[in-house]
Design an enzyme around this catalytic site. Structure first.
Site, short mmCIF file in Angstrom:
data_model
loop_
_atom_site.label_atom_id
_atom_site.label_comp_id
_atom_site.label_asym_id
_atom_site.label_seq_id
_atom_site.Cartn_x
_atom_site.Cartn_y
_atom_site.Cartn_z
N ASP A 128 26.82 44.25 40.16
CA ASP A 128 25.84 44.11 39.08
C ASP A 128 24.93 42.91 39.27
OD1 ASP A 128 28.28 45.64 37.90
OD2 ASP A 128 26.51 46.16 36.73
N GLN A 147 35.31 54.51 34.28
CA GLN A 147 34.21 55.01 35.13
C GLN A 147 34.75 55.67 36.40
OE1 GLN A 147 34.25 52.00 33.66
NE2 GLN A 147 32.21 51.31 33.11
O1 MRU Z 1 29.59 48.91 32.88
P1 MRU Z 1 28.96 49.73 33.98
O2 MRU Z 1 29.51 51.12 34.07
O3 MRU Z 1 27.46 49.69 33.91
O4 MRU Z 1 29.39 48.96 35.32
C1 MRU Z 1 28.96 49.48 36.55
C2 MRU Z 1 29.49 48.71 37.70
O5 MRU Z 1 30.19 47.73 37.57
C3 MRU Z 1 29.03 49.17 39.06
O6 MRU Z 1 30.02 48.93 40.01
C4 MRU Z 1 27.76 48.38 39.46
O7 MRU Z 1 26.80 48.47 38.46
C5 MRU Z 1 27.20 48.84 40.73
S1 MRU Z 1 26.43 50.42 40.57
C6 MRU Z 1 25.72 50.88 42.00
#
Ligand code: MRU
Length: 348
Positions: free
Chosen positions: A239, A198
């Site tokens: 999250d 990401q």
């Molecule tokens: O697996 P993902 O890409 O959904 O994980 C996203 C994250 O860990 C982000 O850091 C988190 O959701 C915060 S987004 C503002």
């Protein structure tokens, strides 16, 4: 300005984040099942963006319901919520949005609204959830921006940007945008964030779109750079934040927090209150998603590891609250002891 999920009369529009940074393709999702698949398959990802998408998914499912009987309609909404609730377990924004839409339904039903009126009410509330999310990020950007000093290099992990939220600001990247809007010079170090990348695919792309200087590193380089004095602050999203301030975020965040502590670098977490789960007393109770091991053993179709070996693929970890310098929400900056400071933000 990046807004990764939108409502349209044709369905829910999602920027397909699986294809970034090489392709910018929008999908039109016409059923709630399509929206659930979109969340599960990472077309959309990031806790607040998942919440907004789930709300739109419920509004879409309600719109597509054929019939006039309230009991059938209610059963359908319950079922839609169940399907959406099974997509991803860690980001509490998903369950927050589902609960809010359920409460909106229950209130409208209790007020004697018809099926078609409730369809409209659910759509309006999903749009409100989206607008409120963008407004929360704007406030997080403002409060968090004040914590960042001029001429800082800020390290971030995963993508907690506009792509991961309702759009425009983002949480962690919102703090960086806020500091820049306040006239500060800030550049970013983006961890690539194995295995789903990401940081490399999304954070680097998003910052580049806004001409914010960004340097991409592999996850194992951050200690070396911190030791050389190359990082002034770490800012990440979350999250799910437990009532005591333990923070679940993308796998590898805990490692970064330990390193930041070792080098006396502030470690900030930026998240809306929809990410704070007061029903989780500590991080121990936060469910941690485990994903397909192919994300680790393969790069597209190229095998990177021997066939049949044992692999762990935890998608998130929990950073204990004593490593967290402050939690920035739309209500302001919360500091330890978080059990009190976070609860107070809900009361304000
Ligand atoms: O697996 P993902 O890409 O959904 O994980 C996203 C994250 O860990 C982000 O850091 C988190 O959701 C915060 S987004 C503002």
């Amino acid at each position: 300005m990046i807004i990764p999920v939108k409502w349209s009369d044709e369905g829910v529009l999602m920027l397909d984040q699986r294809l970034l940074p090489t392709e910018e393709k929008w999908l039109t999702l016409k059923t709630y099942n399509d929206v659930a698949d979109g969340i599960r398959d990472m077309v959309v990802r990031g806790a607040p963006a998942i919440g907004v998408s789930a709300a739109y998914g419920i509004a879409l499912g309600a719109k597509n319901f054929v019939g006039m009987a309230m009991t059938d309609f209610e059963d359908e909404i319950d079922y839609i919520c169940e399907v959406l609730g099974k997509t991803r377990p860690t980001a509490v924004n998903l369950f927050w949005a589902i609960d809010r839409m359920k409460r909106t339904f229950a209130k409208a039903k209790a007020e004697g609204k018809s099926v078609s009126e409730i369809k409209q009410i659910l759509l309006e509330d999903s749009k409100a959830i989206h607008e409120e999310d963008i407004e929360s990020q704007r406030l997080i950007a403002q409060f968090g921006g004040e914590l960042i000093e001029n001429d800082s290099v800020v390290l971030t992990h995963c993508n907690a940007g506009a792509l991961a939220t309702g759009g425009v600001w983002g949480t962690a990247l919102g703090v960086i945008r806020g500091a820049i809007n306040q006239g500060k010079t800030v550049s970013v170090i983006a961890d690539e964030t194995r295995p789903y990348l990401q940081g490399a695919r999304l954070t680097a792309w998003e910052l580049d779109q806004d001409d914010i200087p960004v340097t991409l590193i592999t996850d194992n380089m951050s200690g070396h750079i911190m030791k050389k004095g190359g990082v002034q602050a770490v800012v990440v999203g979350s999250d799910r934040i437990a009532a005591n301030g333990d923070v679940a975020n993308k796998i590898g965040t805990y490692m970064v927090a330990v390193l930041a502590k070792r080098h006396n670098i502030p470690f900030y977490v930026a998240a809306p209150l929809s990410t704070v789960d007061l029903n989780c007393p500590t991080g121990e109770e936060i469910p941690i998603e485990e994903r397909d091991i192919r994300e680790i053993t393969h790069l597209k179709d190229i095998r990177l590891a021997p066939e049949g070996i044992s692999v762990s693929n935890y998608a998130f970890d929990v950073t204990p609250n004593d490593l967290v310098t402050a939690i920035i929400t739309e209500k302001g900056v919360a500091r330890a002891p978080y059990t009190e400071s976070l609860r107070k933000q809900f009361e304000d």
